[in-house]
Motif scaffolding. Structure first.
Motif, PDB file in Angstrom:
ATOM      1  N   LEU A  10       0.454  -1.080  -0.107  1.00 44.86           N
ATOM      2  CA  LEU A  10       0.112   0.297  -0.140  1.00 44.86           C
ATOM      3  C   LEU A  10       0.739   1.322  -0.010  1.00 44.86           C
ATOM      4  O   LEU A  10       1.650   1.534   0.933  1.00 44.86           O
ATOM      5  N   PHE A  51      -5.431   2.590  -4.762  1.00 41.62           N
ATOM      6  CA  PHE A  51      -5.911   2.543  -3.543  1.00 41.62           C
ATOM      7  C   PHE A  51      -5.615   4.361  -3.317  1.00 41.62           C
ATOM      8  O   PHE A  51      -3.828   5.158  -3.255  1.00 41.62           O
ATOM      9  N   HIS A  69     -11.838   1.668   1.540  1.00 42.17           N
ATOM     10  CA  HIS A  69     -10.693   0.627   2.447  1.00 42.17           C
ATOM     11  C   HIS A  69     -11.918  -0.564   1.973  1.00 42.17           C
ATOM     12  O   HIS A  69     -11.040  -1.215   1.980  1.00 42.17           O
ATOM     13  N   TYR A 106     -10.603  -3.661   0.138  1.00 45.18           N
ATOM     14  CA  TYR A 106     -10.564  -4.997   0.529  1.00 45.18           C
ATOM     15  C   TYR A 106     -10.350  -5.987   0.002  1.00 45.18           C
ATOM     16  O   TYR A 106     -10.105  -7.329  -0.297  1.00 45.18           O
ATOM     17  N   TYR A 158       2.325  -1.402   4.874  1.00 49.94           N
ATOM     18  CA  TYR A 158       2.329  -0.083   4.293  1.00 49.94           C
ATOM     19  C   TYR A 158       3.074   1.482   4.367  1.00 49.94           C
ATOM     20  O   TYR A 158       4.165   1.197   4.899  1.00 49.94           O
ATOM     21  N   ILE A 179      -6.524   1.357   7.134  1.00 43.83           N
ATOM     22  CA  ILE A 179      -7.354  -0.431   6.548  1.00 43.83           C
ATOM     23  C   ILE A 179      -6.536  -1.373   6.938  1.00 43.83           C
ATOM     24  O   ILE A 179      -7.231  -2.330   6.684  1.00 43.83           O
TER      25      ILE A 179
END
Length: 244
Positions: A12, A62, A70, A74, A86, A118
């Motif tokens: 991410l 994203f 979020h 997912y 992340y 997230i």
């Protein structure tokens, strides 16, 4: 190796320099990568430049600060990940952030609120028996409050503490949590800043700690930065106050 037997890592904030270096290292070690970022076109150009096969990487949109999206993001993943990284980041200098609330707030949203949003979803999904590890990219700026970067540093400190609690929360499921507490990184985010050359670290070096973090919760890449980290933690407050 087929996709069905490959482990998958979800990155991410995958357009950062460290994240891109991590993508290549994960691919080289046999992972399939889901690279997620607002900068989809830049990621696709990166994938094409490095000739990464289509069955080894998937590029998704994203937005760390689009909290309402979020859950759907997912749920729509093609496969639930074994590893989640992340790496989303945003930086404004302290003086600008001090006088511009939107700059301060965006750092809070990207580094902390977006991560919590997230990663809470990831952590709550007990049906994902694949999940082995969560890795967050934090900063030494969050170790002690300093007058030169206390707004940025506070967002990273909050992120680190969140991951510390997450590590305990997921312990019973056998899921490891690591935080990379990095010093100065030569990247597009730090370009133009007056930083000491002797302390600069390359994205590829930081990425090695992301991909192979080991068992410790806090990982500080680079021996110089390990020394600085321990000094900062132990330094009396009256001396911290004299730091830039």
């Amino acid at each position: 190796m087929t996709v069905s037997t490959q482990k998958t890592v979800l990155i991410l904030g995958a357009n950062s320099d460290v994240a891109k270096a991590a993508i290549l290292q994960y691919i080289a070690t046999g992972f399939r990568v889901i690279a997620a970022s607002r900068s989809v076109q830049e990621l696709e150009t990166f994938v094409k430049h490095h000739a990464i096969p289509a069955d080894r990487i998937e590029v998704l949109f994203f937005d760390a600060v689009a909290f309402d999206s979020h859950e759907t993001f997912y749920e729509r993943l093609s496969v639930k990940p074994h590893i989640v990284v992340y790496a989303a980041g945003f930086l404004k200098n302290n003086e600008e952030a001090l006088h511009d609330w939107e700059s301060s707030f965006r750092m809070m949203k990207v580094h902390y609120c977006g991560a919590v949003s997230i990663l809470n979803i990831v952590a709550k999904d007990s049906s994902n028996t694949n999940l082995e590890r969560i890795v967050g990219l934090s900063s030494l700026s969050g170790v002690r409050g300093r007058k030169s970067n206390f707004i940025y540093g506070s967002t990273k400190a909050a992120f680190t503490q969140y991951l510390a609690g997450m590590r305990q929360y997921l312990f019973g499921r056998g899921v490891a949590v690591n935080v990379i507490v990095a010093g100065y990184i030569r990247s597009k985010m730090t370009a133009g800043l007056d930083l000491p050359e002797s302390l600069m670290l390359e994205p590829e070096f930081i990425a090695r700690s992301v991909v192979q973090p080991g068992n410790s919760f806090i990982i500080v890449p680079g021996f110089k930065w390990k020394i600085i980290y321990h000094i900062l933690r132990l330094l009396p407050e009256q001396l911290v106050a004299r730091l830039p």
